[in-house]
Design a protein around this motif. Structure first.
Motif, PDB file in Angstrom:
ATOM      1  N   THR A  57     -22.869  68.423  34.475  1.00  0.00           N
ATOM      2  CA  THR A  57     -21.500  68.933  34.401  1.00  0.00           C
ATOM      3  C   THR A  57     -21.193  69.610  33.085  1.00  0.00           C
ATOM      4  OG1 THR A  57     -20.752  66.808  33.593  1.00  0.00           O
ATOM      5  CG2 THR A  57     -20.665  67.146  35.954  1.00  0.00           C
ATOM      6  N   ILE A  58     -22.149  69.782  32.217  1.00  0.00           N
ATOM      7  CA  ILE A  58     -21.977  70.495  30.964  1.00  0.00           C
ATOM      8  C   ILE A  58     -23.274  71.180  30.593  1.00  0.00           C
ATOM      9  CG2 ILE A  58     -20.162  69.685  29.469  1.00  0.00           C
ATOM     10  CD1 ILE A  58     -21.471  67.123  29.102  1.00  0.00           C
ATOM     11  N   ARG A  59     -23.210  72.153  29.661  1.00  0.00           N
ATOM     12  CA  ARG A  59     -24.424  72.888  29.326  1.00  0.00           C
ATOM     13  C   ARG A  59     -25.481  71.927  28.846  1.00  0.00           C
ATOM     14  NH1 ARG A  59     -27.125  77.398  28.249  1.00  0.00           N
ATOM     15  NH2 ARG A  59     -25.574  78.646  29.319  1.00  0.00           N
ATOM     16  N   ARG A  60     -25.118  70.985  28.078  1.00  0.00           N
ATOM     17  CA  ARG A  60     -26.067  69.966  27.697  1.00  0.00           C
ATOM     18  C   ARG A  60     -25.475  68.642  28.108  1.00  0.00           C
ATOM     19  NH1 ARG A  60     -26.017  69.359  22.807  1.00  0.00           N
ATOM     20  NH2 ARG A  60     -24.482  70.800  22.101  1.00  0.00           N
ATOM     21  N   THR A  61     -25.946  68.082  29.218  1.00  0.00           N
ATOM     22  CA  THR A  61     -25.277  66.930  29.767  1.00  0.00           C
ATOM     23  C   THR A  61     -26.023  65.628  29.627  1.00  0.00           C
ATOM     24  OG1 THR A  61     -26.207  67.480  31.908  1.00  0.00           O
ATOM     25  CG2 THR A  61     -23.966  68.190  31.470  1.00  0.00           C
ATOM     26  N   THR A  62     -27.323  65.633  29.454  1.00  0.00           N
ATOM     27  CA  THR A  62     -28.039  64.380  29.462  1.00  0.00           C
ATOM     28  C   THR A  62     -28.951  64.270  28.268  1.00  0.00           C
ATOM     29  OG1 THR A  62     -28.009  64.535  31.838  1.00  0.00           O
ATOM     30  CG2 THR A  62     -29.402  62.830  30.883  1.00  0.00           C
ATOM     31  N   ALA A  63     -28.500  63.546  27.248  1.00  0.00           N
ATOM     32  CA  ALA A  63     -29.381  63.331  26.104  1.00  0.00           C
ATOM     33  C   ALA A  63     -28.954  62.071  25.400  1.00  0.00           C
ATOM     34  CB  ALA A  63     -29.319  64.501  25.134  1.00  0.00           C
ATOM     35  N   LYS A  64     -29.756  60.990  25.474  1.00  0.00           N
ATOM     36  CA  LYS A  64     -29.390  59.777  24.766  1.00  0.00           C
ATOM     37  C   LYS A  64     -29.433  60.039  23.280  1.00  0.00           C
ATOM     38  CE  LYS A  64     -30.945  56.544  28.296  1.00  0.00           C
ATOM     39  NZ  LYS A  64     -31.850  55.439  28.631  1.00  0.00           N
ATOM     40  N   GLY A  74     -30.638  67.838  32.955  1.00  0.00           N
ATOM     41  CA  GLY A  74     -29.234  67.909  33.331  1.00  0.00           C
ATOM     42  C   GLY A  74     -28.462  69.055  32.723  1.00  0.00           C
ATOM     43  N   THR A  75     -29.142  70.055  32.208  1.00  0.00           N
ATOM     44  CA  THR A  75     -28.464  71.166  31.541  1.00  0.00           C
ATOM     45  C   THR A  75     -28.417  72.399  32.427  1.00  0.00           C
ATOM     46  OG1 THR A  75     -30.537  71.923  30.579  1.00  0.00           O
ATOM     47  CG2 THR A  75     -29.261  70.343  29.295  1.00  0.00           C
ATOM     48  N   THR A  76     -27.622  73.371  32.041  1.00  0.00           N
ATOM     49  CA  THR A  76     -27.568  74.593  32.827  1.00  0.00           C
ATOM     50  C   THR A  76     -28.855  75.389  32.697  1.00  0.00           C
ATOM     51  OG1 THR A  76     -26.472  75.776  31.010  1.00  0.00           O
ATOM     52  CG2 THR A  76     -25.066  74.828  32.726  1.00  0.00           C
ATOM     53  N   TYR A  77     -29.577  75.219  31.594  1.00  0.00           N
ATOM     54  CA  TYR A  77     -30.851  75.924  31.509  1.00  0.00           C
ATOM     55  C   TYR A  77     -31.932  75.210  32.300  1.00  0.00           C
ATOM     56  CZ  TYR A  77     -29.908  73.513  27.053  1.00  0.00           C
ATOM     57  OH  TYR A  77     -29.456  72.643  26.108  1.00  0.00           O
ATOM     58  N   GLU A  78     -31.775  73.925  32.591  1.00  0.00           N
ATOM     59  CA  GLU A  78     -32.637  73.295  33.594  1.00  0.00           C
ATOM     60  C   GLU A  78     -32.339  73.912  34.967  1.00  0.00           C
ATOM     61  OE1 GLU A  78     -34.077  68.840  34.877  1.00  0.00           O
ATOM     62  OE2 GLU A  78     -31.918  69.194  34.718  1.00  0.00           O
ATOM     63  N   GLU A  79     -31.055  74.145  35.229  1.00  0.00           N
ATOM     64  CA  GLU A  79     -30.680  74.808  36.477  1.00  0.00           C
ATOM     65  C   GLU A  79     -31.276  76.202  36.552  1.00  0.00           C
ATOM     66  OE1 GLU A  79     -26.449  74.762  36.668  1.00  0.00           O
ATOM     67  OE2 GLU A  79     -26.309  72.583  36.670  1.00  0.00           O
ATOM     68  N   SER A 121     -38.680  67.876  32.350  1.00  0.00           N
ATOM     69  CA  SER A 121     -37.340  67.577  31.845  1.00  0.00           C
ATOM     70  C   SER A 121     -37.360  66.348  30.949  1.00  0.00           C
ATOM     71  CB  SER A 121     -36.374  67.355  33.013  1.00  0.00           C
ATOM     72  OG  SER A 121     -36.336  68.487  33.848  1.00  0.00           O
ATOM     73  N   PHE A 122     -36.628  66.435  29.846  1.00  0.00           N
ATOM     74  CA  PHE A 122     -36.582  65.350  28.870  1.00  0.00           C
ATOM     75  C   PHE A 122     -35.141  64.968  28.577  1.00  0.00           C
ATOM     76  CE2 PHE A 122     -40.519  67.622  28.292  1.00  0.00           C
ATOM     77  CZ  PHE A 122     -41.460  66.609  28.160  1.00  0.00           C
ATOM     78  N   GLU A 123     -34.964  63.765  28.049  1.00  0.00           N
ATOM     79  CA  GLU A 123     -33.614  63.268  27.808  1.00  0.00           C
ATOM     80  C   GLU A 123     -32.942  63.958  26.637  1.00  0.00           C
ATOM     81  OE1 GLU A 123     -33.171  59.088  27.631  1.00  0.00           O
ATOM     82  OE2 GLU A 123     -33.918  58.753  29.663  1.00  0.00           O
ATOM     83  N   GLU A 145     -37.460  66.242  22.324  1.00  0.00           N
ATOM     84  CA  GLU A 145     -38.663  65.941  23.100  1.00  0.00           C
ATOM     85  C   GLU A 145     -39.209  67.187  23.789  1.00  0.00           C
ATOM     86  OE1 GLU A 145     -38.418  61.577  24.858  1.00  0.00           O
ATOM     87  OE2 GLU A 145     -36.532  62.642  25.183  1.00  0.00           O
ATOM     88  N   ALA A 146     -38.291  68.027  24.283  1.00  0.00           N
ATOM     89  CA  ALA A 146     -38.729  69.273  24.924  1.00  0.00           C
ATOM     90  C   ALA A 146     -39.429  70.175  23.914  1.00  0.00           C
ATOM     91  CB  ALA A 146     -37.533  69.992  25.547  1.00  0.00           C
ATOM     92  N   GLN A 147     -38.882  70.265  22.714  1.00  0.00           N
ATOM     93  CA  GLN A 147     -39.509  71.077  21.672  1.00  0.00           C
ATOM     94  C   GLN A 147     -40.901  70.546  21.322  1.00  0.00           C
ATOM     95  OE1 GLN A 147     -36.834  71.161  18.298  1.00  0.00           O
ATOM     96  NE2 GLN A 147     -35.083  71.564  19.611  1.00  0.00           N
ATOM     97  N   THR A 148     -41.018  69.235  21.226  1.00  0.00           N
ATOM     98  CA  THR A 148     -42.305  68.620  20.912  1.00  0.00           C
ATOM     99  C   THR A 148     -43.341  68.937  21.975  1.00  0.00           C
ATOM    100  OG1 THR A 148     -41.227  66.816  19.705  1.00  0.00           O
ATOM    101  CG2 THR A 148     -43.478  66.427  20.457  1.00  0.00           C
ATOM    102  N   ARG A 149     -42.888  68.948  23.227  1.00  0.00           N
ATOM    103  CA  ARG A 149     -43.791  69.263  24.333  1.00  0.00           C
ATOM    104  C   ARG A 149     -44.334  70.691  24.219  1.00  0.00           C
ATOM    105  NH1 ARG A 149     -46.945  66.336  27.735  1.00  0.00           N
ATOM    106  NH2 ARG A 149     -47.067  67.271  29.822  1.00  0.00           N
TER     107      ARG A 149
END
Length: 320
Positions: free
Chosen positions: A5-12, A192-197, A218-220, A224-228
């Motif tokens: 529901t937001i551009r960046r929605t899921t990140a602990k 959960g981001t719009t760029y994942e979409e 996909s990462f939280e 983590e995505a950058q590291t990948r």
């Protein structure tokens, strides 16, 4: 941060809780009680008994009395918002400070997981959310990806324009030129981001065209995505354009990543406001227009290398 529901929605949040307390015009850090996994800072000048700020009288009485607008964010997306030396800094905190000059209150930023921002906003923990959030109809109406109603949604005051960008390891070993080149390849992204979409949309286009789907990893959180990508586990990452540009410029002294191609699907970032809080929404729009008019808005963007995202005026719910 390029938002689910937001551009960046899921990140602990991986950030320890801190607070910034304004004392004699200086931000001092102090412990933040039980705000585990949060980071906080305060910007702008607090309200006074005789507040001369031009828009102070238009604020709801609650904020006139408290002198504070509480802001939810996820401070992992330089240059928009990140933590440096225990303090939240970036485009959004500096814009908030400029808004505070017009409103006569300070903006208190608290960083936590992005998937909780809208819930925290609508339950009253935060007054607004300001965190590279792309304004779109889905978020305005409180819908999930399938169109199912999740909540009442939020209103947005749009203040910035950004699109999606693809970045690779420095040297671009796989020769990626755009998101269309990711068919059958691994791409890292925050969940959960719009760029994942955007990757999901591209993956469907790949299979519809007879090619292999994108291997979406996909990462939280975006770190983590950058590291990948850096490790070679994914050939590219996808992010907000200003974030990707800043990453390419700074990570490893500019030697870790590069942005490929042009930004796509540019849309507005908005300050999210509870739909019942229309007075605050409307005065925030006036404040954004005021800082655009006096030049302080452009100075903030230029300071952080984000000048290309400037808009000529604020808009309420301008996303599609």
């Amino acid at each position: 941060m390029t938002a689910s529901t937001i551009r960046r929605t899921t990140a602990k949040s991986r950030i320890a809780a801190v607070c910034a307390v304004a004392v004699a015009g200086t931000l001092l850090l102090t412990a933040c009680g039980d705000q585990t996994d949060d980071a906080a800072t305060k910007t702008g000048d607090g309200a006074t008994a005789e507040n001369s700020a031009p828009l102070f009288d238009k604020l709801p009485e609650k904020y006139q009395k408290s002198g504070v607008i509480k802001v939810g964010t996820n401070a992992e997306y330089a240059p928009m918002e990140s933590v440096e030396n225990g303090k939240i800094v970036g485009v959004d905190p500096d814009i908030a400070a400029a808004l505070g000059e017009k409103l006569g209150v300070r903006f208190e930023f608290t960083s936590g997981s992005f998937d909780g921002l809208i819930t925290a906003l609508n339950t009253g923990r935060h007054d607004i959310a300001m965190s590279s959030i792309t304004d779109n109809k889905q978020r305005q109406e409180g819908l999930d990806d399938s169109g199912k109603k999740l909540g009442k949604g939020v209103d947005f005051v749009d203040y910035f324009l950004a699109g999606t960008a693809v970045y690779t390891k420095k040297g671009n070993p796989e020769g990626i030129k755009s998101i269309e080149d990711l068919c059958g390849k691994g791409a890292a992204v925050q969940r959960g981001t719009t760029y994942e979409e955007a990757l999901e949309k591209q993956s469907k286009a790949c299979t519809d065209g007879g090619e292999k789907a994108v291997d979406i990893q996909s990462f939280e959180n975006d770190t983590e995505a950058q590291t990948r990508v850096k490790s070679g586990g994914a050939v590219a990452g996808v992010n907000d354009y200003p974030v990707a540009v800043d990453l390419a410029r700074k990570a490893g002294g500019g030697n870790d990543f590069e942005v490929v191609g042009e930004q796509v699907d540019a849309g507005p970032f908005g300050i999210a406001v509870n739909k019942d809080n229309t007075e605050l929404r409307d005065v925030l729009k006036e404040a954004v227009d005021a800082i655009i008019a006096d030049g302080s808005y452009q100075k903030v963007l230029d300071k952080w290398g984000a000048g290309t995202g400037a808009i000529p005026k604020a808009v309420i719910n301008g996303g599609k």
